[in-house]
Design an enzyme around this catalytic site. Structure first.
Site, short mmCIF file in Angstrom:
data_model
loop_
_atom_site.label_atom_id
_atom_site.label_comp_id
_atom_site.label_asym_id
_atom_site.label_seq_id
_atom_site.Cartn_x
_atom_site.Cartn_y
_atom_site.Cartn_z
CD GLU A 1 10.34 12.90 11.38
OE1 GLU A 1 9.26 12.37 11.66
OE2 GLU A 1 11.21 12.34 10.69
CE LYS B 1 -1.49 2.88 2.95
NZ LYS B 1 -1.42 4.11 2.11
CD GLU C 1 14.01 0.68 9.24
OE1 GLU C 1 14.54 1.67 9.77
OE2 GLU C 1 14.42 -0.48 9.40
#
Ligand code: NAD
Length: 512
Positions: free
Chosen positions: A401, A191, A266
């Site tokens: 982030e 996906k 990840e």
């Protein structure tokens, strides 16, 4: 794969061809069961519809997993070197299609054309590397403790693997997952991110053209919030590989754990680059700009924190800011442009929110901070390259982030304090040190707590044959790239062959 229609939106009043893409299930291009679609638009010019994709639902996911399960029965028995030959052929075909696919990628996600050529090249490099793995995949043979008995361990495929990918490396990251998975004998359902499905479609189409049999790779496009759960929870899925944010990683990790699926995560990063007093300043400035503003700062490995020793701090800041101001921002298809747009409106809003947060925290904004929305910029999601200086390492802009062109420069006293600042963070993906002192370099290589460390290079630039991934909130201990991927997509089976013609009992038949 795609059909052209002239009924798409217009650019400057001229009807454009809009390609409509279907899901790829069991070797066929099929419409989604929901009958719904979504648009993939160019973030540098939102009038440009790159393609229309299927907004899939659970039945589409189930059909894809079903096809992958059926294909697994045959594919696992194809010799690995033969599987790898197909992957090699796909690498050759990607090389021929590189320019077309790079342009598609710049259009769908804004990264400048030089970088999207690099993204496609990464898939090519991965294809060549993984093609070699088809003839390696070594396992140990080892002496048995008993006479006339042989012992070995072999790698076996897992079965159906589900892959969920982000938008920032839309061909490279799918290639890191799909290519090792199929060389190892698994079958896949992928996906892609909803912002960048086209590049993944281009990769899957190439693999199919190269001879990957039907059902071995299936692609279902749509939104994670809708098809993420059916993909992760399906009992036939034996492994899930996600690259994405830490928040989504938490959801995927906990879901996978419930049914003991293999799970590779990840996730995010907040990567430090340390510049010591003895560094080659020209080199460090070049590296800091490339690492900070490459891919508009939207890399998991982006150099988002630059930690600079006090002896060179003022000079570094002055020269870095000057260069950041001069970066040419624009549509990445223009070869002279150095930085593209944010991937979408929501990301631009996040970037602007962090500009506010940085200012309210008391960091000094030395350049940037504004949306570019005049002239040619008005149709895209552009932000000026932004640099904060005198940043306190505890500030949110230095801890969280951002995933945009916003760099924080933090002063430090010594290598030791720089490493402490670098490590004092939730994430641990990439890190970098600029110095000419080999003792300091080796100290940092040992003490920076991250999955990747660069010396005299910025935090970006990984090569495909080394393990890629991070520590702490960046991942769960698996690695992509090189042999790390082979470890994830295979399971060890230990085999004992007794040719003594008698019952021998391990640990029991012994002379003490
Ligand atoms: P994201 O987490 O928003 O989305 C990633 C993928 O997960 C998408 O395909 C999305 O549709 C899907 N998803 C969303 N919600 C889901 C759910 N509830 N269940 C299952 N799937 C779901 O990330 P993004 O915005 O596409 O990418 C940016 C993030 O990815 C950043 O945090 C970046 O650091 C990270 N990233 C990490 C690496 C790495 O290797 N460590 C590489 C690239 C990007």
């Amino acid at each position: 794969m795609a059909t052209d229609t002239l009924t798409g939106p217009t650019i400057m009043g001229t009807a454009t061809r809009t390609r409509v893409f279907k899901n790829f299930i069991d070797g066929e291009w099929v419409e989604s069961s929901t009958g719904e679609t979504f648009e993939d638009r160019n973030p540098a010019d939102t009038r440009d519809v790159v393609g229309i994709f299927q907004k899939s639902g659970k039945p589409d996911v189930d059909a894809a997993i079903d096809a992958a399960k059926r294909a697994f029965a045959k594919w696992r028995l194809v010799p690995a070197p033969k599987r790898a030959e197909i992957v090699y052929r796909a690498g050759e075909m990607l090389m021929e299609r590189k320019e077309e696919y790079s342009r598609d990628m710049t259009r769908e996600m804004g990264k400048i054309i030089k970088e999207t050529r690099g993204d496609v090249q990464e898939a090519i490099d991965t294809a060549y590397y993984m093609a070699g793995e088809g003839r390696r995949m070594f396992g140990p043979t080892t002496p048995s403790e008993l006479p006339n008995k042989f012992a070995m361990a072999v790698r076996q495929p897992l079965g159906v693997c589900a892959m969920i990918t982000p938008w920032n490396f839309p061909m490279a990251i799918p290639s890191w997952k799909l290519l090792p998975a199929i060389v190892c004998g698994n079958t896949c359902v992928i996906k892609p991110a909803q912002d960048t499905p086209l590049s993944t479609f281009n990769l899957v189409r190439t693999l199919s053209d190269a001879g990957v049999p039907k059902g071995v790779i299936n692609i279902v496009s749509g939104f994670g919030s809708r098809i993420g759960a059916p993909l992760m929870e399906h009992p036939e899925v034996r492994a899930i590989s996600l690259t994405g944010s830490t928040d989504v990683g938490r959801i995927v990790g906990t879901t996978a754990a419930k049914s003991f699926k293999h799970c590779s995560l990840e996730l995010g990063g907040k990567n430090p680059m340390i510049v010591l007093d003895d560094a080659n300043l020209d080199l460090a400035i070049d590296g800091g700009l490339w690492g900070g503003f490459g891919t508009t700062g939207q890399r998991c490995t982006a150099t988002s924190r630059i930690i600079v020793q006090k002896g060179i701090y003022s000079e570094f800041v002055e020269r870095y800011v000057e260069r950041a101001k001069a970066l040419k921002v624009g549509n990445g298809l223009d070869e002279t442009v150095e930085m593209g747009p944010a991937v979408n409106e929501a990301q631009l809003k996040t970037d602007l929110d962090y500009v506010q947060i940085g200012q309210s925290e008391g960091a000094k904004m030395k350049c940037g901070g504004h949306r570019l929305d005049k002239g040619d910029y008005q149709y895209g999601w552009f932000l000026e390259p932004t640099v904060f200086i005198d940043v306190d390492p505890k500030m949110r802009i230095a801890q969280e982030e951002i995933f945009g062109p916003v760099v924080s420069i933090i002063p430090c006293d010594s290598l030791e304090s720089a490493i402490e600042i670098a490590n004092n963070i939730e994430y641990g993906l990439s890190s970098a040190l600029y110095t000419k002192d080999v003792n300091k370099a080796f100290t940092a290589m040992r003490d920076l707590h991250a999955g990747i460390t660069y010396i005299n290079a910025p935090t970006i630039g990984a090569e495909v044959h080394l393990p890629f991934g991070g520590v702490k909130a960046t991942g769960n201990g698996h690695r992509e790239g090189g042999f790390g991927a082979i470890d994830f997509y295979t399971e060890w089976k230990s085999i004992y062959v007794d040719y003594s013609d008698k019952l021998q009992k391990a640990q029991i038949d012994r002379v003490d």
